[in-house]
Design an enzyme around this catalytic site. Structure first.
Site, PDB file in Angstrom:
ATOM      1  CD  GLU A   1      28.647  44.780  37.116  1.00  0.00           C
ATOM      2  OE1 GLU A   1      27.876  44.774  36.135  1.00  0.00           O
ATOM      3  OE2 GLU A   1      29.321  43.789  37.461  1.00  0.00           O
TER       4      GLU A   1
ATOM      5  CE1 TYR B   1      23.297  44.064  28.908  1.00  0.00           C
ATOM      6  CE2 TYR B   1      23.482  41.816  29.742  1.00  0.00           C
ATOM      7  CZ  TYR B   1      23.483  43.186  29.970  1.00  0.00           C
ATOM      8  OH  TYR B   1      23.653  43.667  31.238  1.00  0.00           O
TER       9      TYR B   1
ATOM     10  CD  GLU C   1      22.848  42.582  34.327  1.00  0.00           C
ATOM     11  OE1 GLU C   1      23.508  42.349  33.293  1.00  0.00           O
ATOM     12  OE2 GLU C   1      23.202  42.250  35.472  1.00  0.00           O
TER      13      GLU C   1
ATOM     14  CG  ASN D   1      24.437  39.436  38.479  1.00  0.00           C
ATOM     15  OD1 ASN D   1      23.517  40.022  37.928  1.00  0.00           O
ATOM     16  ND2 ASN D   1      25.546  39.091  37.838  1.00  0.00           N
ATOM     17  CD  GLU D   2      24.201  37.671  34.079  1.00  0.00           C
ATOM     18  OE1 GLU D   2      25.394  37.351  33.924  1.00  0.00           O
ATOM     19  OE2 GLU D   2      23.586  38.386  33.265  1.00  0.00           O
TER      20      GLU D   2
HETATM   21  O1  AHR Z   1      25.990  44.448  32.539  1.00  0.00           O
HETATM   22  C1  AHR Z   1      27.191  43.789  32.290  1.00  0.00           C
HETATM   23  C2  AHR Z   1      27.195  42.367  32.838  1.00  0.00           C
HETATM   24  O2  AHR Z   1      26.304  41.595  32.109  1.00  0.00           O
HETATM   25  C3  AHR Z   1      26.754  42.183  34.259  1.00  0.00           C
HETATM   26  O3  AHR Z   1      27.774  42.364  35.168  1.00  0.00           O
HETATM   27  C4  AHR Z   1      26.296  40.758  34.284  1.00  0.00           C
HETATM   28  O4  AHR Z   1      25.275  40.548  35.227  1.00  0.00           O
HETATM   29  C5  AHR Z   1      25.869  40.484  32.872  1.00  0.00           C
HETATM   30  O5  AHR Z   1      26.430  39.333  32.371  1.00  0.00           O
END
Ligand code: AHR
Length: 503
Positions: free
Chosen positions: A26, A243, A291, A171-172
């Site tokens: 990114e 994450y 991600e 995205n998201e």
């Molecule tokens: O990877 C970091 C961020 O995490 C990305 O920009 C976003 O899509 C997610 O929240």
């Protein structure tokens, strides 16, 4: 403690899509600038790309890289990154409160992908922009010539189209933090119309619609159901993100978190099946987990920049998690989960690839090196290709507050029918006990151990840093053997193991 399993050549989960081992870059922090691109660096090639980084990416054999965001894409004008560099505008990036010189755009990224032998997966901006910019971008990237946008690409020095197959529809978009955030109906309609336009250009594109940003989102999993109601017929994948972190420093809880990942995948698979049935559709949609990674070490340090206390810096050190040995185990567990769910997860992207929550770190003007998590990703990408095997597996378990029956050992196995190898990836989550692993190999002839790599460390917090780059690294294992038709291996406490069997 003992763990036993059976691997049979005919008990299969699925053929793993190579793109399960993809990555993400990114325009964020130092991922691009001083990450992959640094024209003044001693190793820079004629495009300003760091060859030391290219070599590490090639070593990982990354099949696909998603670009240019991430949150960044939702206020990005792709046209800012084309044409002579001196004419490109500096823009404020609203997602990360930084500025971007636009010295790297689609041409530079495409060249870099060619240098690293990887494919592009491009995201279009469905936040601040929409269908029109998306269709123009696709025409610029994929049309041979004889139209406004394709001729502009040719005038900018690229004669042949790049023919990019994979496109992310934003995205998201479920996240209130996203520039141009939408509710599920608004987004579903926009994504469907954008997909329709992109398919009108090329019906064979692979289109990826946004699912949830993580499974704690209040809109999950209704978001997936509503979005797929609108888009099922025109997309191919639904994207998920997740994450992982261990801010409390509780290893037992942390190392059980792949159960949360597994629950997420299974639930979204259920939503996909529900919408498929509701629509009486014969088409399948798969998950693109574009991600995933550990992300928590840098949160506090990033707060100031993200709150705008330091102006609009260009390429500041953002999201620079320094990974430790414990994260090796976590990344191994995540990858094992993807392998076991490879019937529904077809594409996945570690987020990200360089400097920003990444397996590769660089110093401006200095070295590039492998973070701890580089290794489980490397082993899976290199040796986790083929058919995921459906193992039976018995192992003592522990319970956490959220997950019951967490096996101390976590194992996946991949059969590569081309070269006849079987690769076992095993993690021991136990702090003090060795797990004696015994896997009965059925339907395979004459396998022996041809490689055994082990990662252990007496300090879960051990890291690889610029002046100590190899503190955490794999070592050749000992003691794994095939006796009769049984693979045996002693998995040391808190260890990651990659065992390859061949002839
Ligand atoms: O990877 C970091 C961020 O995490 C990305 O920009 C976003 O899509 C997610 O929240």
């Amino acid at each position: 403690m003992e763990a036993t399993g059976i691997a049979h050549s005919q008990f299969k989960v699925a053929q793993i899509d190579d793109r399960l081992y993809g990555a993400f870059l990114e325009h964020l922090g130092r991922a691009i600038y001083t990450g992959i691109y640094e024209p003044d660096h001693p190793t820079a090639d004629e495009n300003g790309m760091r060859q030391d980084v290219i070599e590490l990416v090639k070593e990982l054999d990354v099949p696909v890289v998603r670009y240019p965001g991430g949150n960044f894409v939702s206020a990005y004008n792709w046209e800012d990154g084309i044409g002579p560099k001196e004419n490109r505008p500096v823009r404020l990036d609203l997602a990360w409160h930084t500025s971007d010189s636009n010295e790297v755009g689609i041409h530079e990224f495409a060249e870099w992908c060619a240098s690293t032998n990887t494919q592009m997966m491009l995201a279009v901006n469905l936040g601040s922009r929409g269908l029109d910019e998306a269709r123009n971008f696709v025409e610029y990237v994929n049309h041979p010539g004889g139209s406004y946008w394709s001729d502009l690409r040719r005038a900018n020095g690229r004669e042949e189209p790049w023919n990019v197959r994979m496109w992310c529809l934003g995205n998201e978009m479920d996240g209130p933090w996203q520039i141009g955030h939408k509710d599920a109906v608004e987004y579903g309609k926009l994504a469907a119309e954008t997909a329709k336009a992109m398919r009108a250009f090329d019906k064979n594109l692979e289109l990826i619609v946004c699912g949830s940003s993580h499974s704690n989102m209040p809109t999950y999993p209704q978001w997936e159901a509503t979005v797929l109601e609108h888009t099922y017929d025109v997309v191919d994948y639904i994207s998920l993100h997740m994450y992982f972190g261990n801010p409390e420093g509780n290893a037992a809880n942390y190392l059980a978190l792949n159960h949360k990942l597994d629950d997420y995948i299974v639930a979204v698979q259920g939503v996909i099946n529900f919408i498929k049935a509701k629509k009486r559709s014969k088409k399948d949609i798969y998950i693109c987990f574009d991600e995933w990674n550990v992300w928590y070490h840098s949160r506090e340090q990033d707060r100031k920049i993200l709150e705008g206390q330091q102006g609009w810096p260009h390429a500041p050190a953002l999201l620079e998690d320094i990974y430790n040995f414990e994260d090796v185990l976590q990344v191994g567990l995540i990858l094992n989960t993807f392998i076991r769910r490879s019937d529904v997860v077809k594409i996945a992207c570690i987020a990200q690839l360089v400097n920003v929550i990444a397996p590769i770190m660089t110093e401006k003007g200095g070295d590039a090196w492998r973070q701890t998590i580089y290794y489980p990703y490397y082993f899976a990408s290199r040796f986790g290709r083929g058919t995921a095997l459906q193992l039976t597996f018995e192992c003592p378990t522990y319970d956490t507050e959220n997950y019951k029956g967490v096996t101390f050992a976590d194992v996946s196995a991949v059969h590569n029918e081309d070269d006849g190898t079987v690769t076992v990836f095993a993690i021991n989550r136990h702090a003090t006990e060795t797990v004696d692993l015994a896997i009965s190999l059925q339907g395979f002839d004459g396998l022996t151990v041809i490689d055994h790599q082990v990662m252990t460390h007496d300090d879960l917090r051990a890291v690889n840093v610029a002046d100590n780059q190899k503190e955490v690294a794999p070592k050749a294992g000992t003691g794994a053997a095939v006796d009769g038709d049984t693979l045996t291996a002693a998995l040391a406490p808190y260890s990651y193991q990659m065992i390859r069997l061949g002839r």
